[in-house]
Design an enzyme around this catalytic site. Structure first.
Site, PDB file in Angstrom:
ATOM      1  N   LYS A 111     -31.203 -43.266  27.072  1.00 52.52           N
ATOM      2  CA  LYS A 111     -30.014 -43.739  27.802  1.00 52.52           C
ATOM      3  C   LYS A 111     -29.334 -42.503  28.377  1.00 52.52           C
ATOM      4  O   LYS A 111     -28.601 -41.804  27.692  1.00 52.52           O
ATOM      5  CB  LYS A 111     -29.073 -44.457  26.825  1.00 52.52           C
ATOM      6  CG  LYS A 111     -28.118 -45.466  27.434  1.00 52.52           C
ATOM      7  CD  LYS A 111     -27.175 -44.956  28.491  1.00 52.52           C
ATOM      8  CE  LYS A 111     -25.955 -44.222  27.993  1.00 52.52           C
ATOM      9  NZ  LYS A 111     -25.184 -43.616  29.112  1.00 52.52           N
TER      10      LYS A 111
ATOM     11  N   GLU B 219     -25.687 -32.714  19.252  1.00 53.49           N
ATOM     12  CA  GLU B 219     -25.311 -31.397  19.798  1.00 53.49           C
ATOM     13  C   GLU B 219     -24.122 -31.634  20.713  1.00 53.49           C
ATOM     14  O   GLU B 219     -24.218 -32.416  21.659  1.00 53.49           O
ATOM     15  CB  GLU B 219     -26.470 -30.788  20.589  1.00 53.49           C
ATOM     16  CG  GLU B 219     -27.610 -30.283  19.739  1.00 53.49           C
ATOM     17  CD  GLU B 219     -27.210 -29.222  18.730  1.00 53.49           C
ATOM     18  OE1 GLU B 219     -26.169 -28.559  18.923  1.00 53.49           O
ATOM     19  OE2 GLU B 219     -27.926 -29.077  17.732  1.00 53.49           O
TER      20      GLU B 219
ATOM     21  N   CYS C 156     -22.369 -26.337  28.048  1.00 51.35           N
ATOM     22  CA  CYS C 156     -21.850 -26.357  26.671  1.00 51.35           C
ATOM     23  C   CYS C 156     -21.681 -24.925  26.180  1.00 51.35           C
ATOM     24  O   CYS C 156     -20.879 -24.663  25.295  1.00 51.35           O
ATOM     25  CB  CYS C 156     -22.780 -27.145  25.771  1.00 51.35           C
ATOM     26  SG  CYS C 156     -24.486 -26.638  25.899  1.00 51.35           S
TER      27      CYS C 156
ATOM     28  N   GLU D  87     -12.241 -27.629  24.746  1.00 51.92           N
ATOM     29  CA  GLU D  87     -13.281 -27.465  25.766  1.00 51.92           C
ATOM     30  C   GLU D  87     -12.787 -28.061  27.093  1.00 51.92           C
ATOM     31  O   GLU D  87     -12.486 -29.249  27.167  1.00 51.92           O
ATOM     32  CB  GLU D  87     -14.558 -28.185  25.319  1.00 51.92           C
ATOM     33  CG  GLU D  87     -15.724 -27.930  26.260  1.00 51.92           C
ATOM     34  CD  GLU D  87     -16.965 -28.731  25.902  1.00 51.92           C
ATOM     35  OE1 GLU D  87     -16.853 -29.936  25.655  1.00 51.92           O
ATOM     36  OE2 GLU D  87     -18.054 -28.122  25.884  1.00 51.92           O
TER      37      GLU D  87
HETATM   38  P1  NAD Z   1     -20.145 -37.689  26.913  1.00 56.78           P
HETATM   39  O1  NAD Z   1     -19.952 -37.576  25.435  1.00 56.78           O
HETATM   40  O2  NAD Z   1     -19.077 -38.318  27.705  1.00 56.78           O
HETATM   41  O3  NAD Z   1     -21.470 -38.535  27.220  1.00 56.78           O
HETATM   42  C1  NAD Z   1     -22.743 -38.150  26.737  1.00 56.78           C
HETATM   43  C2  NAD Z   1     -23.636 -39.382  26.676  1.00 56.78           C
HETATM   44  O4  NAD Z   1     -23.106 -40.278  25.695  1.00 56.78           O
HETATM   45  C3  NAD Z   1     -23.681 -40.174  27.995  1.00 56.78           C
HETATM   46  O5  NAD Z   1     -24.971 -40.697  28.178  1.00 56.78           O
HETATM   47  C4  NAD Z   1     -22.689 -41.289  27.740  1.00 56.78           C
HETATM   48  O6  NAD Z   1     -22.921 -42.440  28.522  1.00 56.78           O
HETATM   49  C5  NAD Z   1     -22.931 -41.574  26.263  1.00 56.78           C
HETATM   50  N1  NAD Z   1     -21.818 -42.222  25.565  1.00 56.78           N
HETATM   51  C6  NAD Z   1     -20.493 -42.161  25.847  1.00 56.78           C
HETATM   52  N2  NAD Z   1     -19.800 -42.924  24.965  1.00 56.78           N
HETATM   53  C7  NAD Z   1     -20.707 -43.463  24.106  1.00 56.78           C
HETATM   54  C8  NAD Z   1     -20.605 -44.318  22.979  1.00 56.78           C
HETATM   55  N3  NAD Z   1     -19.443 -44.804  22.556  1.00 56.78           N
HETATM   56  N4  NAD Z   1     -21.754 -44.654  22.329  1.00 56.78           N
HETATM   57  C9  NAD Z   1     -22.943 -44.164  22.736  1.00 56.78           C
HETATM   58  N5  NAD Z   1     -23.103 -43.358  23.812  1.00 56.78           N
HETATM   59  C10 NAD Z   1     -21.992 -43.006  24.483  1.00 56.78           C
HETATM   60  O7  NAD Z   1     -20.498 -36.228  27.443  1.00 56.78           O
HETATM   61  P2  NAD Z   1     -20.745 -35.774  28.956  1.00 56.78           P
HETATM   62  O8  NAD Z   1     -19.447 -35.717  29.661  1.00 56.78           O
HETATM   63  O9  NAD Z   1     -21.860 -36.560  29.545  1.00 56.78           O
HETATM   64  O10 NAD Z   1     -21.311 -34.294  28.741  1.00 56.78           O
HETATM   65  C11 NAD Z   1     -20.516 -33.173  28.587  1.00 56.78           C
HETATM   66  C12 NAD Z   1     -20.436 -32.769  27.128  1.00 56.78           C
HETATM   67  O11 NAD Z   1     -21.739 -32.527  26.629  1.00 56.78           O
HETATM   68  C13 NAD Z   1     -19.668 -31.470  26.914  1.00 56.78           C
HETATM   69  O12 NAD Z   1     -18.823 -31.634  25.804  1.00 56.78           O
HETATM   70  C14 NAD Z   1     -20.764 -30.454  26.601  1.00 56.78           C
HETATM   71  O13 NAD Z   1     -20.339 -29.363  25.827  1.00 56.78           O
HETATM   72  C15 NAD Z   1     -21.745 -31.311  25.886  1.00 56.78           C
HETATM   73  N6  NAD Z   1     -23.079 -30.716  25.895  1.00 56.78           N
HETATM   74  C16 NAD Z   1     -23.555 -30.188  24.738  1.00 56.78           C
HETATM   75  C17 NAD Z   1     -24.793 -29.571  24.705  1.00 56.78           C
HETATM   76  C18 NAD Z   1     -25.337 -28.989  23.429  1.00 56.78           C
HETATM   77  O14 NAD Z   1     -26.548 -28.861  23.332  1.00 56.78           O
HETATM   78  N7  NAD Z   1     -24.506 -28.614  22.472  1.00 56.78           N
HETATM   79  C19 NAD Z   1     -25.563 -29.498  25.880  1.00 56.78           C
HETATM   80  C20 NAD Z   1     -25.032 -30.049  27.051  1.00 56.78           C
HETATM   81  C21 NAD Z   1     -23.793 -30.666  27.040  1.00 56.78           C
END
Ligand code: NAD
Length: 497
Positions: free
Chosen positions: A175, A250, A284, A385
């Site tokens: 997803k 992560e 990230c 962040e």
């Molecule tokens: P997000 O948490 O908004 O979404 C990530 C994913 O989770 C998306 O596919 C989203 O649709 C899904 N999601 C959202 N709510 C959900 C729920 N209630 N249940 C299940 N799935 C759900 O994050 P984003 O804005 O897409 O990405 C940015 C974030 O990702 C930043 O915080 C960044 O630091 C982090 N990130 C971390 C790493 C790492 O490896 N540590 C790598 C890349 C990005």
């Protein structure tokens, strides 16, 4: 007319059963619709999970070297399509083209690396304490995985998860983020073309709350691999904990670079610019804090401000662009709110701080590279962040204080130090409480052959990437086998003099 982007369920490209759609937009030009994407209903997710479960037995019994060969083919196809996929990454996510190509290269690297694991996936063989008895541990797949991914590495992160999951013998339902649904779809097409059998890899599109959460908690799922924000990850950890579901997550970072008095300042400025404004600060591992020794603080601030003010904003497809847009309207607003919070909190804004609307950029989500100095480490902009082109400079009196500042947030993903002194770099290496530490390099630039992830609220469960201690631990479970061929009952610990 924009293309309709479909789900991939049980080897077929299908639209969602409720016929709803959403749009994926080019963040550099809001009028450019990259794809109209099908929205999944619960019935679609049920079908995808059923397909993955149905395909599991046969896939897990296929010898791992054969599974690995499919990944090699995927790596070759990804390499061939690198240019067009890189351009798509830039169009859908906004990062500049060299970074879009790098996003694809990371998937190529991962597919080759994990393809090789098909002939390793090694456990241990150890001597038994009893005669006529073998003892070994083997890695076995976990089952059906829900893979939930963010938008900032739209090809690399899904590939980080798909490759180790598949080589280990799991089946998956992916997803991806709504903002980069088209990239995820192209990636799945490549795995299909590489020969991944029907049902082994499924794709469902939709929102996190509706599709992601239903998928992650679905009774047909054995484990969840999540990458995204801390808020979402911690929410999912709570849900999964309540149903005894294996999850690795992560999440975010508030990464920092220490610049000591003996650092090569030009090199440090270059690294800090790359870490702070590369990918428009949407990594990230972005270097959103620079902790600078007081002896070089004024000089560093002048040099860094000069370099940041020369960055050119624009569409990432143009060769002249250094910094692309931010991903969407809600991120755009959130970043501007943080800039206001920084000003109100007493930090000194010396560069940027506003939307950038010159020329074509008026059509996209552009924010000027923004620089705050004299930032107190406890301010919100230094603790939370922001995930945008905003850098905070904090002054420190010595290495000890600098390390305390770096460690003083809830996150622990990446950190860096610029120094020419070997002893100081060794102390930093020992005392920085982050999953990744760089010496004389920026906070970004991890390679796929080592585990990737962080401490504290950044990470939960085994890390991504790498082999042992990383992705293999995330996507396999251990089984221990004892075989007694002595022909009599033997009792461990008891049959002793
Ligand atoms: P997000 O948490 O908004 O979404 C990530 C994913 O989770 C998306 O596919 C989203 O649709 C899904 N999601 C959202 N709510 C959900 C729920 N209630 N249940 C299940 N799935 C759900 O994050 P984003 O804005 O897409 O990405 C940015 C974030 O990702 C930043 O915080 C960044 O630091 C982090 N990130 C971390 C790493 C790492 O490896 N540590 C790598 C890349 C990005």
């Amino acid at each position: 007319m924009a293309e309709i982007i479909k789900n991939f369920i049980n080897g077929k490209w299908v639209t969602g059963q409720d016929n709803g759609t959403f749009k994926s937009i080019n963040p550099a030009r809001k009028d450019d619709v990259v794809g109209v994407v099908t929205r999944s209903s619960r019935r679609d997710i049920d079908r995808a999970v059923d397909a993955a479960r149905g395909a599991y037995k046969q896939w897990s019994l296929l010898p791992a070297p054969h599974r690995g060969e499919i990944l090699y083919r995927a790596a070759e196809l990804l390499s061939k399509e690198k240019k067009s996929l890189g351009q798509l990454v830039t169009r859908e996510m906004g990062k500049v083209l060299p970074e879009g190509l790098g996003d694809v290269q990371e998937a190529v690297d991962m597919a080759y690396y994990m393809g090789g694991e098909g002939r390793r996936l090694s456990g241990e063989t150890v001597p038994s304490e009893l005669p006529g008895k073998d003892a070994k541990s083997i890695r076995v797949p976990i089952g059906v995985f829900a893979l939930i991914t963010p938008w900032n590495f739209p090809i690399a992160i899904p590939a980080w998860k798909i490759c180790p999951a598949l080589v280990a013998g799991n089946t998956v339902v992916l997803k991806p983020s709504r903002d980069t649904a088209v990239c995820a779809t192209r990636l799945v097409e490549i795995f299909e073309a590489a020969g991944v059998p029907r049902g082994v890899l499924n794709l469902v599109h939709g929102s996190g709350q509706d599709v992601g959460e239903y998928l992650a908690t679905h009774p047909g799922i054995d484990a969840v691999s999540f990458t995204g924000s801390c808020d979402t990850g911690e929410h999912l950890e709570g849900l999964c904990g309540g149903i005894h579901r294996h999850i690795s997550a992560e999440m975010g970072g508030k990464n920092a670079i220490i610049i000591l008095e003996d650092a090569r300042l030009e090199l440090a400025v270059e690294g800090a610019i790359w870490g702070g404004f590369g990918t428009t600060g949407q990594r990230c591992t972005a270097a959103s804090r620079l902790v600078v020794h007081e002896a070089v603080y004024p000089e560093f601030v002048t040099m860094f401000k000069g370099a940041a003010s020369r960055l050119r904003l624009g569409n990432g497809l143009k060769k002249t662009t250094d910094v692309g847009p931010v991903i969407n309207e809600s991120q755009f607003k959130k970043i501007l709110d943080y800039i206001e919070a920084g000003k109100k909190g007493g930090a000194k804004l010396i560069l940027g701080g506003k939307p950038f609307t010159e020329g074509e950029c008026a059509k996209g989500f552009f924010i000027e590279p923004t620089l705050f100095i004299d930032v107190d480490p406890e301010m919100r902009i230094a603790q939370e962040e922001i995930f945008g082109p905003v850098v905070c400079i904090i002054k420190a009196k010595d290495l000890d204080e600098a390390i305390k500042i770096v460690n003083g947030t809830r996150y622990g993903l990446s950190s860096a130090i610029y120094t020419q002194e070997v002893n100081k770099s060794a102390i930093a290496e020992r005392d920085l409480d982050t999953g990744i530490v760089y010496i004389n390099a920026s906070t970004i630039g991890a390679e796929i052959q080592l585990p990737f992830g962080g401490t504290k609220h950044t990470g939960m469960g085994p890390r991504e990437a790498g082999g042992r201690g990383g992705a293999l631990d995330a996507y396999t479970k251990w089984k221990v086998i004892y075989r007694d061929f002595s022909g009599r009952l033997q009792k461990a610990q008891i049959d002793r003099d």
